[in-house]
Enzyme design. Structure first.
Site, PDB file in Angstrom:
ATOM      1  N   LYS A   1       0.482  10.497   8.323  1.00 39.98           N
ATOM      2  CA  LYS A   1       1.873  10.436   8.771  1.00 39.98           C
ATOM      3  C   LYS A   1       2.421  11.858   8.973  1.00 39.98           C
ATOM      4  CE  LYS A   1       2.645   5.990   6.438  1.00 39.98           C
ATOM      5  NZ  LYS A   1       3.418   5.260   5.400  1.00 39.98           N
TER       6      LYS A   1
ATOM      7  N   TYR B   1       4.604  -1.421  13.121  1.00 39.26           N
ATOM      8  CA  TYR B   1       5.162  -1.933  11.868  1.00 39.26           C
ATOM      9  C   TYR B   1       5.955  -3.235  12.074  1.00 39.26           C
ATOM     10  CZ  TYR B   1       3.883   2.054   8.847  1.00 39.26           C
ATOM     11  OH  TYR B   1       3.199   2.988   8.085  1.00 39.26           O
TER      12      TYR B   1
ATOM     13  N   ASN C   1       4.844   8.888   1.974  1.00 37.76           N
ATOM     14  CA  ASN C   1       3.576   8.621   1.287  1.00 37.76           C
ATOM     15  C   ASN C   1       2.334   8.960   2.104  1.00 37.76           C
ATOM     16  OD1 ASN C   1       3.577   6.435   2.982  1.00 37.76           O
ATOM     17  ND2 ASN C   1       3.364   4.874   1.401  1.00 37.76           N
TER      18      ASN C   1
ATOM     19  N   HIS D   1      -1.317   6.045   6.318  1.00 40.67           N
ATOM     20  CA  HIS D   1      -1.342   4.601   6.603  1.00 40.67           C
ATOM     21  C   HIS D   1      -2.796   4.164   6.693  1.00 40.67           C
ATOM     22  CE1 HIS D   1      -0.907   0.747   8.653  1.00 40.67           C
ATOM     23  NE2 HIS D   1      -1.860   1.169   9.465  1.00 40.67           N
TER      24      HIS D   1
ATOM     25  N   GLU E   1      -4.590  -2.613  15.548  1.00 39.63           N
ATOM     26  CA  GLU E   1      -4.069  -1.241  15.499  1.00 39.63           C
ATOM     27  C   GLU E   1      -4.929  -0.292  16.348  1.00 39.63           C
ATOM     28  OE1 GLU E   1      -3.494  -0.401  11.301  1.00 39.63           O
ATOM     29  OE2 GLU E   1      -2.026  -2.012  11.150  1.00 39.63           O
TER      30      GLU E   1
END
Ligand code: DAT
Ligand code: MG
Length: 142
Positions: A3, A43, A106, A109, A120
């Site tokens: 990310k 998402y 965080n 992914h 994805e």
């Protein structure tokens, strides 16, 4: 996927290295800044959550580094290597356990099922991925 916080903090090499050392095979990788539409598709299952807009805004702040890794159990083991979603619950030794503190930052992914991984991959790599034979194959698998 790494990310924007992971990219900005210079963690691409560290994270990629863990997957390479494990024995997984890299089939595709690229840096890209996703559009809102792209991120909302990615998402889509979280669309009703209160943190959704903030999370999408954060994901669009900078480039993300997307990768496709192959190998036996890549999804299940990959998720273990990422660690629990909440960094306060991520074990030391996992990526989230070692590199971050808050759930909203965080770092990474990982697809949560083979079916979602396939979706994805299509979303992030419409151009396709590489097919190649690693010379290590016979030293990683018996
Ligand atoms: P994961 O990324 O482990 O697959 P998820 O799919 O449940 O976890 O959620 C996707 C991301 O959304 C997660 O990595 C961080 C963010 N997120 C989840 N729950 C959150 C919360 N309660 N507050 C803020 N961000 C959250
Ligand atoms: Mg998820």
């Amino acid at each position: 996927m790494i990310k924007p916080d992971g990219v900005q903090r210079g963690l691409i090499g560290d994270i990629l290295k863990r997957f390479e050392q494990k024995g997984f095979q890299l089939l595709a990788a690229k840096l890209m800044t996703p559009s809102r539409e792209h991120m909302e598709k990615h998402y889509a299952d979280l669309a009703g959550k209160g943190f959704f807009k903030g999370m999408i805004d954060y994901m669009m702040t900078g480039p993300v580094f997307c990768m496709v890794w192959a190998g036996d159990g890549a999804v299940v083991t990959g998720r273990k290597m990422l660690g629990a979603t909440k960094p306060s619950e991520s074990e030391p030794g996992t990526i989230r356990g070692d590199f971050c503190i808050q759930i909203g930052r965080n770092i990474c992914h990982g697809s949560d099922s083979v079916e979602n991984a396939e979706k994805e991959i299509e979303l992030w790599f419409p151009e396709g991925v590489c097919s190649w034979t690693s010379h290590s194959q016979g030293w990683i698998y018996e």
